[in-house]
Design a protein around this motif. Structure first.
Motif, PDB file in Angstrom:
ATOM      1  N   LEU A   1      52.916  37.667  14.376  1.00 12.42           N
ATOM      2  CA  LEU A   1      53.215  38.202  13.052  1.00 12.42           C
ATOM      3  C   LEU A   1      53.609  37.094  12.085  1.00 12.42           C
ATOM      4  CD1 LEU A   1      53.688  40.658  11.200  1.00 12.42           C
ATOM      5  CD2 LEU A   1      56.009  40.805  12.139  1.00 12.42           C
ATOM      6  N   TYR A   2      54.404  36.135  12.563  1.00 14.86           N
ATOM      7  CA  TYR A   2      54.831  35.002  11.725  1.00 14.86           C
ATOM      8  C   TYR A   2      53.616  34.272  11.159  1.00 14.86           C
ATOM      9  CZ  TYR A   2      57.018  30.524  10.489  1.00 14.86           C
ATOM     10  OH  TYR A   2      57.436  29.390   9.821  1.00 14.86           O
ATOM     11  N   GLU A   3      52.639  34.013  11.993  1.00 19.83           N
ATOM     12  CA  GLU A   3      51.474  33.275  11.520  1.00 19.83           C
ATOM     13  C   GLU A   3      50.669  34.082  10.494  1.00 19.83           C
ATOM     14  OE1 GLU A   3      50.676  30.229  15.229  1.00 19.83           O
ATOM     15  OE2 GLU A   3      49.236  31.854  14.882  1.00 19.83           O
ATOM     16  N   ILE A   4      50.584  35.389  10.695  1.00 19.48           N
ATOM     17  CA  ILE A   4      49.874  36.230   9.727  1.00 19.48           C
ATOM     18  C   ILE A   4      50.617  36.256   8.386  1.00 19.48           C
ATOM     19  CG2 ILE A   4      49.168  38.593   9.190  1.00 19.48           C
ATOM     20  CD1 ILE A   4      47.409  37.283  11.272  1.00 19.48           C
ATOM     21  N   LEU A   5      51.933  36.408   8.439  1.00 22.92           N
ATOM     22  CA  LEU A   5      52.719  36.483   7.203  1.00 22.92           C
ATOM     23  C   LEU A   5      52.672  35.173   6.425  1.00 22.92           C
ATOM     24  CD1 LEU A   5      55.835  38.410   8.566  1.00 22.92           C
ATOM     25  CD2 LEU A   5      54.063  39.316   7.042  1.00 22.92           C
ATOM     26  N   THR A   6      52.777  34.063   7.135  1.00 24.08           N
ATOM     27  CA  THR A   6      52.740  32.770   6.440  1.00 24.08           C
ATOM     28  C   THR A   6      51.358  32.500   5.856  1.00 24.08           C
ATOM     29  OG1 THR A   6      52.382  31.661   8.571  1.00 24.08           O
ATOM     30  CG2 THR A   6      54.634  31.751   7.727  1.00 24.08           C
ATOM     31  N   GLU A   7      50.311  32.980   6.516  1.00 22.30           N
ATOM     32  CA  GLU A   7      48.960  32.868   5.946  1.00 22.30           C
ATOM     33  C   GLU A   7      48.866  33.631   4.632  1.00 22.30           C
ATOM     34  OE1 GLU A   7      46.118  34.180   8.778  1.00 22.30           O
ATOM     35  OE2 GLU A   7      46.416  32.485  10.151  1.00 22.30           O
ATOM     36  N   LYS A   8      49.608  34.729   4.525  1.00 28.01           N
ATOM     37  CA  LYS A   8      49.620  35.536   3.320  1.00 28.01           C
ATOM     38  C   LYS A   8      50.600  34.993   2.274  1.00 28.01           C
ATOM     39  CE  LYS A   8      48.425  39.937   5.565  1.00 28.01           C
ATOM     40  NZ  LYS A   8      47.272  40.311   4.698  1.00 28.01           N
ATOM     41  N   LYS A   9      51.178  33.827   2.536  1.00 29.42           N
ATOM     42  CA  LYS A   9      52.125  33.175   1.619  1.00 29.42           C
ATOM     43  C   LYS A   9      53.408  33.976   1.448  1.00 29.42           C
ATOM     44  CE  LYS A   9      48.873  30.149   0.960  1.00 29.42           C
ATOM     45  NZ  LYS A   9      48.918  28.839   1.670  1.00 29.42           N
ATOM     46  N   ILE A  10      53.789  34.721   2.481  1.00 28.26           N
ATOM     47  CA  ILE A  10      55.045  35.471   2.466  1.00 28.26           C
ATOM     48  C   ILE A  10      56.137  34.607   3.087  1.00 28.26           C
ATOM     49  CG2 ILE A  10      56.240  37.501   3.373  1.00 28.26           C
ATOM     50  CD1 ILE A  10      53.518  38.942   3.325  1.00 28.26           C
ATOM     51  N   GLU A  11      57.231  34.453   2.379  1.00 28.64           N
ATOM     52  CA  GLU A  11      58.359  33.655   2.870  1.00 28.64           C
ATOM     53  C   GLU A  11      58.919  34.308   4.133  1.00 28.64           C
ATOM     54  OE1 GLU A  11      62.920  32.703   1.455  1.00 28.64           O
ATOM     55  OE2 GLU A  11      61.417  33.181  -0.061  1.00 28.64           O
ATOM     56  N   THR A  12      58.866  33.584   5.252  1.00 27.03           N
ATOM     57  CA  THR A  12      59.187  34.194   6.541  1.00 27.03           C
ATOM     58  C   THR A  12      60.156  33.333   7.335  1.00 27.03           C
ATOM     59  OG1 THR A  12      56.953  35.157   6.605  1.00 27.03           O
ATOM     60  CG2 THR A  12      58.214  35.159   8.652  1.00 27.03           C
ATOM     61  N   THR A  13      61.185  33.983   7.880  1.00 28.58           N
ATOM     62  CA  THR A  13      62.163  33.321   8.739  1.00 28.58           C
ATOM     63  C   THR A  13      62.117  33.974  10.114  1.00 28.58           C
ATOM     64  OG1 THR A  13      63.606  32.909   6.840  1.00 28.58           O
ATOM     65  CG2 THR A  13      64.571  32.671   9.032  1.00 28.58           C
ATOM     66  N   LEU A  14      62.005  33.158  11.169  1.00 33.75           N
ATOM     67  CA  LEU A  14      61.921  33.669  12.533  1.00 33.75           C
ATOM     68  C   LEU A  14      63.141  33.234  13.339  1.00 33.75           C
ATOM     69  CD1 LEU A  14      60.551  34.953  14.983  1.00 33.75           C
ATOM     70  CD2 LEU A  14      59.146  32.889  15.200  1.00 33.75           C
ATOM     71  N   PHE A  15      63.933  34.221  13.779  1.00 33.06           N
ATOM     72  CA  PHE A  15      65.087  33.978  14.642  1.00 33.06           C
ATOM     73  C   PHE A  15      64.731  34.360  16.082  1.00 33.06           C
ATOM     74  CE2 PHE A  15      67.072  34.958  10.498  1.00 33.06           C
ATOM     75  CZ  PHE A  15      67.910  33.862  10.349  1.00 33.06           C
ATOM     76  N   LEU A  16      65.183  33.543  17.030  1.00 36.64           N
ATOM     77  CA  LEU A  16      65.017  33.862  18.449  1.00 36.64           C
ATOM     78  C   LEU A  16      66.368  33.804  19.132  1.00 36.64           C
ATOM     79  CD1 LEU A  16      63.456  34.306  21.118  1.00 36.64           C
ATOM     80  CD2 LEU A  16      63.196  31.817  21.245  1.00 36.64           C
ATOM     81  N   GLY A  17      66.730  34.891  19.794  1.00 35.70           N
ATOM     82  CA  GLY A  17      67.964  34.927  20.559  1.00 35.70           C
ATOM     83  C   GLY A  17      67.675  34.915  22.049  1.00 35.70           C
ATOM     84  N   VAL A  18      68.324  34.014  22.781  1.00 43.47           N
ATOM     85  CA  VAL A  18      68.145  33.907  24.226  1.00 43.47           C
ATOM     86  C   VAL A  18      69.502  33.684  24.890  1.00 43.47           C
ATOM     87  CG1 VAL A  18      65.778  33.029  24.150  1.00 43.47           C
ATOM     88  CG2 VAL A  18      67.701  31.423  24.015  1.00 43.47           C
ATOM     89  N   ARG A  19      69.527  33.836  26.195  1.00 49.35           N
ATOM     90  CA  ARG A  19      70.767  33.532  26.923  1.00 49.35           C
ATOM     91  C   ARG A  19      70.981  32.031  27.008  1.00 49.35           C
ATOM     92  NH1 ARG A  19      71.760  36.699  32.341  1.00 49.35           N
ATOM     93  NH2 ARG A  19      71.932  38.312  30.722  1.00 49.35           N
ATOM     94  N   GLY A  20      69.908  31.310  27.346  1.00 48.65           N
ATOM     95  CA  GLY A  20      69.983  29.857  27.442  1.00 48.65           C
ATOM     96  C   GLY A  20      68.606  29.248  27.284  1.00 48.65           C
ATOM     97  N   GLU A  21      68.539  27.930  27.356  1.00 48.91           N
ATOM     98  CA  GLU A  21      67.283  27.217  27.121  1.00 48.91           C
ATOM     99  C   GLU A  21      66.177  27.668  28.073  1.00 48.91           C
ATOM    100  OE1 GLU A  21      65.661  22.585  26.878  1.00 48.91           O
ATOM    101  OE2 GLU A  21      67.773  23.017  27.310  1.00 48.91           O
TER     102      GLU A  21
END
Length: 267
Positions: A122-142
């Motif tokens: 989805l991030y790649e599609i939105l950025t292709e459309k010139k939509i300002e996009t922020t992607l957060f990822l939450g995990v337990r650890g690396e």
């Protein structure tokens, strides 16, 4: 349109201990796929395991697509033995995708663990459309990040780890809420969409802190066990609010739902 396609494996690698990424050439499915949809993957030519495995569609580049999974049982384990050049039988794309409104100006994407792949798509599609996009990822650890450090997308994410380490320590809902609060001050939430994918704990947390009434759209792709993947077995029913039925099928009616229309299994 759904397709049954023998997709040729282009590459396969273990990106973290027990987490695998596979790129396949699948022209028919790629032509119709949208972010948020999934595939039903036949992991072996034998009858063991009998059932296909549902996997979210990750990135789609031309006529190739990515699948990312964690080994949790016999089916996902067998899939790691497939070699480059061999084929894997795919059924899809299945389910309903995320909604991208024409008047969205910015988007906040919140992934929990293995909920990342469809949001990268989805991030790649939105950025292709010139939509300002922020992607957060939450995990337990690396070790739980479902992407390799050398992946070109890695630097585009804001990673929050419960264990801290080399990433900010905390829960992913906190920086996402802070960003949405900042957008609310100048009145930008009406043209902002929030999209999420992850475990039920993340869904419940977002329902408590996201200003849903002010956002243009708030959608979540649910993680759920699926047997048939096409709405026949009724095994992926989930409680919903409103509408004619108290339950909807994740595979057929979802996996993408309005964030505030679904209820966690334990309330």
């Amino acid at each position: 349109m759904k397709h049954l396609e023998d997709a040729v494996v282009i590459s396969i690698r273990e990106v973290r201990p027990g987490i695998w990424s596979m790129w396949l050439k699948s022209p028919k499915i790629c032509a119709d796929a949208r972010p948020g949809q999934f595939l039903h993957v036949r992991t072996t030519d034998t009858f063991l395991p009998l059932l296909r495995r549902p996997l979210s569609i990750g990135r789609v580049h031309g006529d190739t697509l990515e699948l990312v999974w964690r080994v949790v049982g016999s089916g996902t384990s067998v899939l790691t033995d497939v070699s480059e050049g061999h084929s894997v039988n795919l059924l899809g794309p299945l389910g309903n995708p995320f909604t991208i409104d024409d008047d969205i100006q910015r988007a906040v994407l919140i992934a929990g663990g293995l909920g990342l792949p469809p949001l990268v798509y989805l991030y790649e599609i939105l950025t292709e459309k010139k939509i300002e996009t922020t992607l957060f990822l939450g995990v337990r650890g690396e070790a739980d990040i479902p992407m390799a450090d050398d992946d070109p997308m890695f630097a585009s994410m804001q990673i929050i780890a419960e264990e801290g380490g080399k990433f900010p320590k905390g829960l992913v809902v906190d920086p996402a809420r802070e960003l949405l609060c900042k957008l609310g001050t100048p009145g930008l939430l009406g043209t902002t969409a929030m999209y999420s994918c992850g475990p039920w704990g993340l869904v419940s947390a977002l329902q408590k802190v996201i200003p849903g009434n002010d956002l243009k759209r708030a959608e979540v792709s649910l993680e759920q066990q699926m047997a048939c993947g096409i709405g026949v077995c009724q095994g992926c029913a989930t409680p919903v609010k409103g509408g004619g039925s108290p339950y909807k099928l994740v595979c057929h009616d979802g996996p993408v739902f309005d964030l505030f229309s679904v209820e966690a299994p334990n309330g």
